[in-house]
Every structure is written in structure tokens, then in C-alpha cells.
Write an enzyme that holds these catalytic residues in place. Structure first.
Site, PDB file in Angstrom:
ATOM      1  N   TYR A   1       9.418  -5.319  -1.602  1.00 23.42           N
ATOM      2  CA  TYR A   1       8.020  -5.111  -2.008  1.00 23.42           C
ATOM      3  C   TYR A   1       7.180  -4.709  -0.792  1.00 23.42           C
ATOM      4  CZ  TYR A   1       3.166  -6.281  -3.024  1.00 23.42           C
ATOM      5  OH  TYR A   1       1.799  -6.231  -3.130  1.00 23.42           O
TER       6      TYR A   1
ATOM      7  N   ASN B   1      -4.644 -13.166   0.248  1.00 23.63           N
ATOM      8  CA  ASN B   1      -4.238 -13.799  -1.020  1.00 23.63           C
ATOM      9  C   ASN B   1      -5.387 -13.833  -2.032  1.00 23.63           C
ATOM     10  OD1 ASN B   1      -2.251 -14.657   1.014  1.00 23.63           O
ATOM     11  ND2 ASN B   1      -1.435 -15.913  -0.632  1.00 23.63           N
TER      12      ASN B   1
ATOM     13  N   LEU C   1       0.416 -19.579  -6.121  1.00 22.59           N
ATOM     14  CA  LEU C   1      -0.102 -20.946  -6.141  1.00 22.59           C
ATOM     15  C   LEU C   1      -1.211 -21.181  -7.174  1.00 22.59           C
ATOM     16  CD1 LEU C   1      -0.058 -23.752  -4.850  1.00 22.59           C
ATOM     17  CD2 LEU C   1      -1.712 -22.912  -3.169  1.00 22.59           C
TER      18      LEU C   1
ATOM     19  N   SER D   1      -0.748  -4.598   1.427  1.00 25.84           N
ATOM     20  CA  SER D   1      -0.609  -6.053   1.358  1.00 25.84           C
ATOM     21  C   SER D   1      -0.359  -6.654   2.732  1.00 25.84           C
ATOM     22  CB  SER D   1       0.575  -6.370   0.446  1.00 25.84           C
ATOM     23  OG  SER D   1       0.976  -7.697   0.591  1.00 25.84           O
TER      24      SER D   1
ATOM     25  N   LYS E   1       5.291  -1.000   0.363  1.00 19.27           N
ATOM     26  CA  LYS E   1       3.885  -0.815   0.744  1.00 19.27           C
ATOM     27  C   LYS E   1       3.785  -0.131   2.110  1.00 19.27           C
ATOM     28  CE  LYS E   1       1.803  -2.568  -2.809  1.00 19.27           C
ATOM     29  NZ  LYS E   1       0.930  -1.789  -3.653  1.00 19.27           N
TER      30      LYS E   1
END
Ligand code: NAD
Ligand code: UD1
Length: 337
Positions: A147, A177, A198, A123, A151
Site C-alpha cells: 500500500y 491518521n 483504532l 500517506s 503511494k
């Protein structure tokens, strides 16, 4: 025909990737504990592709079960994991257990079954607050929550295994994203409860499920003051996995950013969504969300050059496809139950 073992294949990014794998002639085994997904997604993948998928319900921490299931697979695409940043701050152990320990157990099972190729979902959150833009793969790593740290720990674990064992091949993909859905509107993102991200929030406001969007801050140093992100269509992301799979050989370790290289602000997203879908999105400006970075977008030249991949779909497609999925599935996959 090669069989690809896809952990977390019933989830959001996994389901879109599995569909492409089937359409590209691979056989697929999905291994998923359905903790954040529905079997209905697998049925729809089968319907869309006209092909069948072997589905195994199980947890990646169940080493023996994974080792058995892995038999005959040529590579693993490893999506399984938990991903809510806020929850990782309040319950870090869940993240280290599921993501770090889970991947270690999966790696042990791969060793037992002599499967040595893996694509791993990393990520952009591992970069933390950007020190320069666009963010390339050499950018310093500084995750700001458990988180992101889970990763990055996993990236390091994979590197150590690669360095000491010949024949392994790892492709690490750092997603920016992901948004949008398959253009059929049959598979998409199905968050549980009130969404944190979002786009799912916007589609639920558009459908009247939520009354208005809260825009977290308009005092950032960006053109309109709202946060800027590199949104990428989930189908482009899925295609990136196909290119990565083709590149994995018998001894390689590669890391790629997957994004579009373009940043859009929250207000630009709202305006585009409103324009392409003809819907008004009521919103209010509230204070910044703790932990948010002002701007993040990727340098994608490495993936372009080495994978021959680039994101093709624009923001309008992302907004249209996200809305089509929501319209056809007001209650997500539960709509068809
Ligand atoms: P998702 O929650 O939709 O999919 C994850 C899947 O893994 C789910 O189907 C879930 O049931 C399964 N799973 C979770 N823990 C498991 C376990 N212990 N054993 C077996 N199955 C398990 O999430 P997603 O958005 O598709 O994300 C896929 C991967 O990409 C994750 O690793 C995530 O951290 C990473 N990622 C996601 C984003 C994003 O914005 N969606 C961004 C960057 C990285
Ligand atoms: C978040 C995670 C990131 C993860 C990504 C995808 C943080 C700090 N980062 O990224 O690790 O990979 O989700 O799961 O949580 N926004 C609003 N109102 C909302 C929701 C979001 O204004 O209701 C704004 C945010 O402030 C941000 C932008 O929209 O500027 C995107 O937010 P979001 O979709 O949550 O993604 P990220 O914060 O980039």
C-alpha cells in the site's frame, strides 16, 4: 464557478471534502465506483449543503469514461484507491492495479481532456519506521508494505510528469491518521466488516457491536508503552484540501504533511473517548501488531507556512464526532436503507 472533479468523493475523506467544496462555492463532480462507499453519502452531502452534486459511477481505470466525465473541470482531487495495509500484503496486485494503474489511467484521461491540476492523497505510511521525530517532508521514504509503496510510486510518477510537461500542477498531501466525522453526524467513516483502524474499532466497542478492544502492545518506548499516532480530524483534513486547491497554480509541485503535530497514545485515546462520551471501553493488552511503528507524528510547519493551514480541532472533538456518527448510524450508511 469552478468545477472540481473528485475521484473517490463518496468515500470517507472525499465526502467531507466535497461538502466543504460545495459550501465554498465550487461545483463538484464525484467519480466513484462505490467499491467502498454508498450513494447515500452523496445524498447526505447534498442535503447538508443544500446544493446538488453530479455523481458519475465508474472506475478510474476506464480511461475513456473518465476523459468524458472530466470535460469542463478545472482540477482533480484524487481520493480513489484502496487503503487496507494488511490486504495489500496478502494481495499486492490489487493495490498496484487499483492505485498505480488506476492513477495512470486517470492521468491519461486528464491529458486527453487537458486538465492539468491534481491534488493527490498520499500517506504518512510512506515514511516507514521514523528515523527522527517529528516527521517532516524531507524524512527518508521507506514504505514497509505494498500500500505504502503504491503511494510512493505515484508520487514519483507525478513528479516525472511535472518535470517533463509544462503547465502541470500537483499538490501531494501526506495524511497522518484521519479520524472523526462531520459534526452533524450525517457523514462519517463506514468501514466494511471488522475495522482495522483504532477509532472505528473503539466506536463499535462503545456501541456493543464488538465486545472489547485489543490494544496492540504496551511495551513500546512511549510514556505509557502503547503506540503513539498523530490523529487528525477529518474536517481539518478536508480544509487542508481547500487551502491546497487555492495554492495550485499553472506550474507547481508541492508536498505537505497533514497532521496536527501532536501524538497521542492508544490509552490516551481510550481515556479521552470514555471521558467525553461517558462510555466505558473494555480493552485488553495483547501483543504488538506486526508492521506497527512505535511512534509517528508530523512536522506540520511547512503546511502552516505555505498553505496558511493548521488543524484546529482537538482530540475531544474527534472522539465526540466519531461517536455521534456511530450513534446516529449504527449500521453506517446502511442504517437509512
Ligand atoms: P475510502 O475507501 O473511504 O474512499 C475511497 C473511495 O474511492 C471509495 O468511495 C471507493 O469506492 C473509491 N474507489 C476505490 N477504487 C476506485 C476505483 N478504481 N475507481 C473509482 N473509485 C474507486 O478511503 P478514504 O479513507 O476516504 O481515503 C481516501 C484516500 O486517502 C485514499 O487514496 C487513501 O489511500 C488515502 N489515505 C487514507 C488514509 C486514511 O486513514 N483513511 C490515510 C492516508 C491516506
Ligand atoms: C494504519 C496504516 C497506515 C494507514 C492508517 C490509516 C499500518 C501499519 N499502517 O496506520 O498505513 O495510513 O492505518 O488507514 O497498518 N491499535 C490498537 N488496536 C486496534 C487498532 C489499532 O491497539 O484494534 C493501535 C495500533 O497499534 C496503533 C494505533 O492504534 O498504535 C493506530 O492504529 P491504526 O488506526 O490502525 O492506524 P496506523 O497503524 O497508524
Amino acid at each position: 464557478m469552478k468545477t472540481i472533479f473528485v475521484t473517490g468523493g463518496a468515500g470517507y475523506i472525499g465526502s467531507h471534502t466535497v461538502l466543504l467544496l460545495l459550501e465554498s462555492g465550487y461545483r463538484v463532480k464525484i467519480y466513484d465506483n462505490l467499491s467502498n462507499s454508498h450513494l447515500e453519502a452523496v445524498k447526505r452531502i447534498e442535503r447538508l449543503s443544500g446544493k446538488s452534486v453530479e455523481f458519475i459511477e465508474g472506475d478510474i481505470r476506464d480511461t475513456d469514461r473518465v476523459a468524458n466525465a472530466l470535460q469542463g473541470s478545472s482540477a482533480v482531487i484524487h481520493f480513489a484507491g484502496v487503503k487496507a495495509v494488511g490486504e495489500s500484503v496478502s494481495n499486492p496486485l490489487k493495490y498496484y492495479d487499483n492505485n498505480v494503474l488506476g492513477t495512470i489511467e486517470l492521468l491519461k484521461a486528464m491529458k486527453q481532456s487537458e486538465v492539468k491540476k491534481m491534488i493527490f492523497s498520499s500517506s504518512a505510511s510512506i515514511y516507514g519506521n521514523p528515523q527522527y521525530l517529528p516527521i517532516d517532508e524531507q524524512h527518508p521514504i521507506n514504505p514497509t508494505n505494498p500500500y505504502g509503496r503504491s503511494k510512493f510510486m505515484l508520487e514519483q510518477i507525478l513528479r516525472d510528469i511535472y518535470d517533463t510537461n509544462r503547465g502541470y500542477s500537483f499538490g501531494i498531501l501526506r495524511y497522518f491518521n484521519p479520524i472523526g466525522a462531520h459534526p452533524s453526524g450525517e457523514i462519517g467513516e463506514d468501514p466494511q466488516g471488522i475495522p482495522n483502524n483504532l477509532l472505528p474499532f473503539i466506536t463499535q466497542v462503545a456501541s456493543g457491536k464488538l465486545d472489547k478492544l485489543r490494544v496492540f502492545g504496551n511495551d513500546y518506548d512511549t510514556p505509557d508503552g502503547t503506540g503513539v499516532r498523530d490523529y487528525i480530524h477529518v474536517m481539518d483534513l478536508a480544509e487542508g484540501h481547500l487551502r491546497m486547491l487555492e495554492k495550485l497554480d499553472d506550474n507547481s509541485f508541492d508536498i505537505y504533511n497533514l497532521g496536527t503535530g501532536r501524538g497521542y497514545s492508544v490509552l490516551q485515546i481510550i481515556k479521552t473517548f470514555e471521558k467525553v462520551n461517558g462510555i466505558n471501553i473494555p480493552y485488553e493488552i495483547v501483543s504488538r501488531r506486526a508492521g506497527d511503528v512505535p511512534v509517528s507524528y508530523a512536522d506540520v510547519s511547512k503546511a502552516q507556512k505555505e498553505l496558511g493551514w493548521r488543524a484546529k480541532r482537538g482530540l475531544e472533538d474527534m472522539c465526540k464526532d466519531a461517536w455521534r456518527w456511530q450513534l446516529k448510524n449504527p449500521k453506517g450508511y446502511r442504517s437509512s436503507m
